[in-house]
Design an enzyme around this catalytic site. Structure first.
Site, PDB file in Angstrom:
ATOM      1  N   ARG A 191       0.867  -1.179   0.000  1.00  0.00           N
ATOM      2  CA  ARG A 191       0.000   0.000   0.000  1.00  0.00           C
ATOM      3  C   ARG A 191       0.904   1.228   0.000  1.00  0.00           C
ATOM      4  O   ARG A 191       2.095   1.129   0.330  1.00  0.00           O
ATOM      5  CB  ARG A 191      -0.890   0.009   1.249  1.00  0.00           C
ATOM      6  CG  ARG A 191      -1.862  -1.152   1.270  1.00  0.00           C
ATOM      7  CD  ARG A 191      -2.584  -1.269   2.605  1.00  0.00           C
ATOM      8  NE  ARG A 191      -3.403  -2.485   2.650  1.00  0.00           N
ATOM      9  CZ  ARG A 191      -3.731  -3.128   3.762  1.00  0.00           C
ATOM     10  NH1 ARG A 191      -3.306  -2.688   4.943  1.00  0.00           N
ATOM     11  NH2 ARG A 191      -4.466  -4.214   3.711  1.00  0.00           N
ATOM     12  N   ARG A 233     -10.751   3.198   5.328  1.00  0.00           N
ATOM     13  CA  ARG A 233      -9.276   3.106   5.281  1.00  0.00           C
ATOM     14  C   ARG A 233      -8.783   3.439   3.872  1.00  0.00           C
ATOM     15  O   ARG A 233      -7.689   3.985   3.702  1.00  0.00           O
ATOM     16  CB  ARG A 233      -8.821   1.700   5.713  1.00  0.00           C
ATOM     17  CG  ARG A 233      -7.318   1.611   5.923  1.00  0.00           C
ATOM     18  CD  ARG A 233      -6.888   0.288   6.527  1.00  0.00           C
ATOM     19  NE  ARG A 233      -7.079  -0.838   5.599  1.00  0.00           N
ATOM     20  CZ  ARG A 233      -6.874  -2.108   5.914  1.00  0.00           C
ATOM     21  NH1 ARG A 233      -6.484  -2.424   7.131  1.00  0.00           N
ATOM     22  NH2 ARG A 233      -7.058  -3.061   5.024  1.00  0.00           N
ATOM     23  N   ARG A 256     -12.532  -9.483   1.075  1.00  0.00           N
ATOM     24  CA  ARG A 256     -12.177  -9.434   2.495  1.00  0.00           C
ATOM     25  C   ARG A 256     -13.420  -9.559   3.380  1.00  0.00           C
ATOM     26  O   ARG A 256     -13.382 -10.223   4.431  1.00  0.00           O
ATOM     27  CB  ARG A 256     -11.414  -8.137   2.801  1.00  0.00           C
ATOM     28  CG  ARG A 256      -9.961  -8.235   2.356  1.00  0.00           C
ATOM     29  CD  ARG A 256      -9.255  -6.909   2.253  1.00  0.00           C
ATOM     30  NE  ARG A 256      -7.931  -7.126   1.670  1.00  0.00           N
ATOM     31  CZ  ARG A 256      -6.797  -7.180   2.363  1.00  0.00           C
ATOM     32  NH1 ARG A 256      -6.812  -6.994   3.649  1.00  0.00           N
ATOM     33  NH2 ARG A 256      -5.643  -7.419   1.753  1.00  0.00           N
TER      34      ARG A 256
HETATM   35  N1  LIG Z   1      -0.835 -16.657   8.075  1.00  0.00           N
HETATM   36  C1  LIG Z   1      -0.375 -15.418   7.979  1.00  0.00           C
HETATM   37  N2  LIG Z   1      -1.209 -14.382   7.866  1.00  0.00           N
HETATM   38  C2  LIG Z   1      -0.686 -13.144   7.798  1.00  0.00           C
HETATM   39  C3  LIG Z   1       0.691 -12.896   7.861  1.00  0.00           C
HETATM   40  N3  LIG Z   1       0.899 -11.556   7.779  1.00  0.00           N
HETATM   41  C4  LIG Z   1      -0.329 -11.004   7.692  1.00  0.00           C
HETATM   42  N4  LIG Z   1      -1.277 -11.953   7.702  1.00  0.00           N
HETATM   43  C5  LIG Z   1      -2.738 -11.798   7.666  1.00  0.00           C
HETATM   44  O1  LIG Z   1      -3.134 -11.563   6.332  1.00  0.00           O
HETATM   45  C6  LIG Z   1      -4.341 -10.841   6.348  1.00  0.00           C
HETATM   46  C7  LIG Z   1      -4.242  -9.708   5.357  1.00  0.00           C
HETATM   47  O2  LIG Z   1      -3.290  -8.783   5.779  1.00  0.00           O
HETATM   48  P1  LIG Z   1      -3.157  -7.398   5.050  1.00  0.00           P
HETATM   49  O3  LIG Z   1      -3.127  -7.623   3.571  1.00  0.00           O
HETATM   50  O4  LIG Z   1      -2.032  -6.644   5.641  1.00  0.00           O
HETATM   51  O5  LIG Z   1      -4.571  -6.704   5.336  1.00  0.00           O
HETATM   52  P2  LIG Z   1      -5.305  -6.219   6.674  1.00  0.00           P
HETATM   53  O6  LIG Z   1      -5.703  -7.403   7.480  1.00  0.00           O
HETATM   54  O7  LIG Z   1      -6.514  -5.519   6.139  1.00  0.00           O
HETATM   55  O8  LIG Z   1      -4.400  -5.325   7.407  1.00  0.00           O
HETATM   56  C8  LIG Z   1      -4.557 -10.409   7.791  1.00  0.00           C
HETATM   57  O9  LIG Z   1      -5.506 -11.279   8.370  1.00  0.00           O
HETATM   58  C9  LIG Z   1      -3.231 -10.602   8.439  1.00  0.00           C
HETATM   59  O10 LIG Z   1      -3.358 -10.903   9.817  1.00  0.00           O
HETATM   60  C10 LIG Z   1       1.559 -14.018   8.011  1.00  0.00           C
HETATM   61  O11 LIG Z   1       2.777 -13.928   8.087  1.00  0.00           O
HETATM   62  N5  LIG Z   1       0.987 -15.239   8.059  1.00  0.00           N
HETATM   63  N1  LIG Z   2     -12.269   1.001  17.392  1.00  0.00           N
HETATM   64  C1  LIG Z   2     -12.232   1.638  16.225  1.00  0.00           C
HETATM   65  N2  LIG Z   2     -13.189   2.505  15.876  1.00  0.00           N
HETATM   66  C2  LIG Z   2     -13.172   3.126  14.681  1.00  0.00           C
HETATM   67  N3  LIG Z   2     -12.226   2.959  13.761  1.00  0.00           N
HETATM   68  C3  LIG Z   2     -11.247   2.098  14.035  1.00  0.00           C
HETATM   69  C4  LIG Z   2     -11.170   1.381  15.272  1.00  0.00           C
HETATM   70  N4  LIG Z   2     -10.072   0.598  15.269  1.00  0.00           N
HETATM   71  C5  LIG Z   2      -9.470   0.806  14.082  1.00  0.00           C
HETATM   72  N5  LIG Z   2     -10.152   1.699  13.352  1.00  0.00           N
HETATM   73  C6  LIG Z   2      -9.851   2.175  11.972  1.00  0.00           C
HETATM   74  O1  LIG Z   2     -10.255   1.112  11.118  1.00  0.00           O
HETATM   75  C7  LIG Z   2      -9.380   1.018   9.992  1.00  0.00           C
HETATM   76  C8  LIG Z   2      -8.806  -0.405   9.925  1.00  0.00           C
HETATM   77  O2  LIG Z   2      -7.918  -0.596  10.997  1.00  0.00           O
HETATM   78  P1  LIG Z   2      -6.587  -1.436  10.828  1.00  0.00           P
HETATM   79  O3  LIG Z   2      -5.816  -1.287  12.081  1.00  0.00           O
HETATM   80  O4  LIG Z   2      -5.923  -1.057   9.554  1.00  0.00           O
HETATM   81  O5  LIG Z   2      -7.210  -2.894  10.696  1.00  0.00           O
HETATM   82  P2  LIG Z   2      -6.532  -4.308  10.391  1.00  0.00           P
HETATM   83  O6  LIG Z   2      -5.060  -4.167  10.666  1.00  0.00           O
HETATM   84  O7  LIG Z   2      -7.206  -5.260  11.316  1.00  0.00           O
HETATM   85  O8  LIG Z   2      -6.837  -4.599   8.965  1.00  0.00           O
HETATM   86  C9  LIG Z   2      -8.305   2.068  10.180  1.00  0.00           C
HETATM   87  O9  LIG Z   2      -8.642   3.197   9.392  1.00  0.00           O
HETATM   88  C10 LIG Z   2      -8.388   2.408  11.683  1.00  0.00           C
HETATM   89  O10 LIG Z   2      -8.018   3.744  11.930  1.00  0.00           O
END
Ligand SMILES: Nc1nc2c(ncn2[C@@H]2O[C@H](COP(=O)(O)OP(=O)(O)O)[C@@H](O)[C@H]2O)c(=O)[nH]1
Ligand SMILES: Nc1ncnc2c1ncn2[C@@H]1O[C@H](COP(=O)(O)OP(=O)(O)O)[C@@H](O)[C@H]1O
Length: 401
Positions: free
Chosen positions: A174, A267, A278
């Site tokens: 990203r 986001r 997702r």
């Molecule tokens: N099994 C596994 N899952 C991962 C790893 N790193 C990230 N993930 C998972 O992959 C999913 C997608 O991650 P990401 O593309 O960063 O999107 P996000 O969950 O929206 O922040 C999330 O559920 C993460 O927890 C890893 O090393 N192993």
């Molecule tokens: N408790 C909450 N209330 C409202 N917005 C939240 C909360 N926790 C996280 N966010 C927002 O939700 C979005 C997704 O959070 P993020 O930490 O990127 O999620 P993930 O890592 O689980 O994918 C971000 O824009 C974050 O600022």
């Protein structure tokens, strides 16, 4: 099969320490079953880290194993004790407190798994850590629930305590994400080869991309003495649960699916197609997260501050406990001049120095009866205390530390 190392077993036979290991300054041999492990460096102390060679008594052959884990640096001398025939405890003389106790795993579950993958001899290093404070934390939950936000808050408030396990992924970065910081962004073919090479603790196909935690990612964190945080999906959490890495498993739930969608959309990091994928996957993840029995704790991230407080509480970081845990983990202050012996689950280190004798604490005891964890990562649960050798044996503890 490899060549015999420059120092041969016969040389080492001269110095018997009474419990199956023979030392010659910066090298040591320990025999477990029909294998003799030769650990150490050359006599000129020029090597940077301790090397390992294996002598097979049955075949008379030498082997150079694949050595996993960060290797201990070379030192002025070594002592070794075989524990349960699956690992060798190494005491480095004249090393810093956090660097003097190491374990060379030769037949643990992790090593056996790796031997199968590699099809050759494998050993793995794991640094010894006192107490249990360093159990890694696995955080899972659907995309957009707030995992990354909560982890950032934790790392900002406790920078010296936590380190993030940087995963590998084949998804595109990203715009704000940095290679090596948020992820190791990698080509699929490269990652598939590395998976074959056994470099990963776990991996999964998530939302159409490969994600995985390399063994090195965990070790980079644990080697700094920090507690490792893994942000991984439910499949990955299941694999970690089945591995030798003992961790605390936390699942984060959204207050509702509608709110999850709002967060994911606001986001603004995914395309419409990716958002729909997702959200579709979120339903399955929620079911598995709540009913699989993998997770020790389930947190609802409705109000962010409240959720963060709950997270800190279950990690023992609320109030007074946090102040104690913020201090650096204690090491073992081991003098250069010492000898080592073993009695049941207790290893005694005789520190014959005048200073310690004056303080009548000239024996240090390592209690290894409650060891946990191990490679990949640290071996936790070492109990260390000093005793007076002039009192009644090991029961004469006068100064637990
Ligand atoms: N099994 C596994 N899952 C991962 C790893 N790193 C990230 N993930 C998972 O992959 C999913 C997608 O991650 P990401 O593309 O960063 O999107 P996000 O969950 O929206 O922040 C999330 O559920 C993460 O927890 C890893 O090393 N192993
Ligand atoms: N408790 C909450 N209330 C409202 N917005 C939240 C909360 N926790 C996280 N966010 C927002 O939700 C979005 C997704 O959070 P993020 O930490 O990127 O999620 P993930 O890592 O689980 O994918 C971000 O824009 C974050 O600022």
């Amino acid at each position: 099969m490899g060549e015999a190392p420059a120092f041969v077993v016969d040389d080492l036979l001269q110095n018997q320490d009474g419990f199956g290991s023979k030392s010659n300054g910066c090298k040591i041999t320990t025999t477990i079953g029909d294998k003799t492990y030769v650990i150490g460096g050359e006599n000129d102390e020029s090597t940077l880290s301790l090397e390992v060679q294996i002598f097979d008594e049955d075949t008379g052959n030498w082997a150079t194993p694949i050595v996993l884990g960060a290797k201990p640096s070379s030192c002025k001398g070594l002592s070794a004790v075989s524990l349960n025939d699956d690992r060798i405890l190494i005491v480095k003389k004249g090393s810093t407190p956090d660097d003097c106790i190491w374990f060379l795993e030769v037949d643990t579950r992790f090593v056996r798994e790796q031997k199968k993958i590699q099809g050759t001899d494998v050993v793995a290093w794991s640094r010894g850590a006192r107490g249990y404070a360093e159990k890694p934390v696995v955080i899972s939950g659907p995309s957009g629930v707030g995992k990354g936000t909560l982890i950032s808050m934790l790392m900002k408030e406790f920078p010296s305590m936590f380190g993030f396990s940087v995963s590998h992924t084949t998804r595109a970065p990203r715009c704000m994400e940095k290679d090596g910081v948020h992820y190791h962004f990698t080509e699929r073919s490269v990652m598939e080869q590395e998976l074959k090479d056994g470099k990963f603790l776990e991996h999964a196909l998530v939302h159409g991309n490969l994600y995985g935690t390399s063994i090195e990612a965990v070790e980079v964190v644990t080697d700094t003495g920090k507690r490792c945080i893994l942000d991984i999906d439910v499949q990955g959490a299941r694999s970690v649960k089945a591995s030798s890495l003992e961790a605390i498993f936390i699942f984060i739930c959204p207050p509702s699916m509608e709110e999850l969608e709002t967060r994911l959309r606001s986001r603004g990091t995914e395309t419409e197609e990716q958002i729909l994928k997702r959200l579709q996957n979120a339903k399955k993840e929620m079911e598995q997260g709540q009913s699989s029995g993998i997770f020790d704790h389930i947190l609802y991230n409705d109000n962010l501050d409240e959720c963060y407080e709950s997270l800190k509480k279950l990690l023992g970081l609320d109030g007074a406990a946090a102040a104690t845990l913020r201090s650096a983990p204690q090491g073992i202050d081991l003098p250069a001049d010492h000898s080592v012996s073993k009695m049941d689950n207790k290893i005694t280190i005789n520190c014959g120095t005048a200073e310690l004798k004056k303080a009548s604490k000239n024996l240090i005891v390592l209690d290894v009866s409650s060891l946990k964890g191990g490679a990949p990562g640290r071996t936790r649960g070492l109990d260390v205390y000093a005793i007076d050798s002039f009192s009644d044996g090991l029961n004469g503890i006068n100064q637990p530390s």
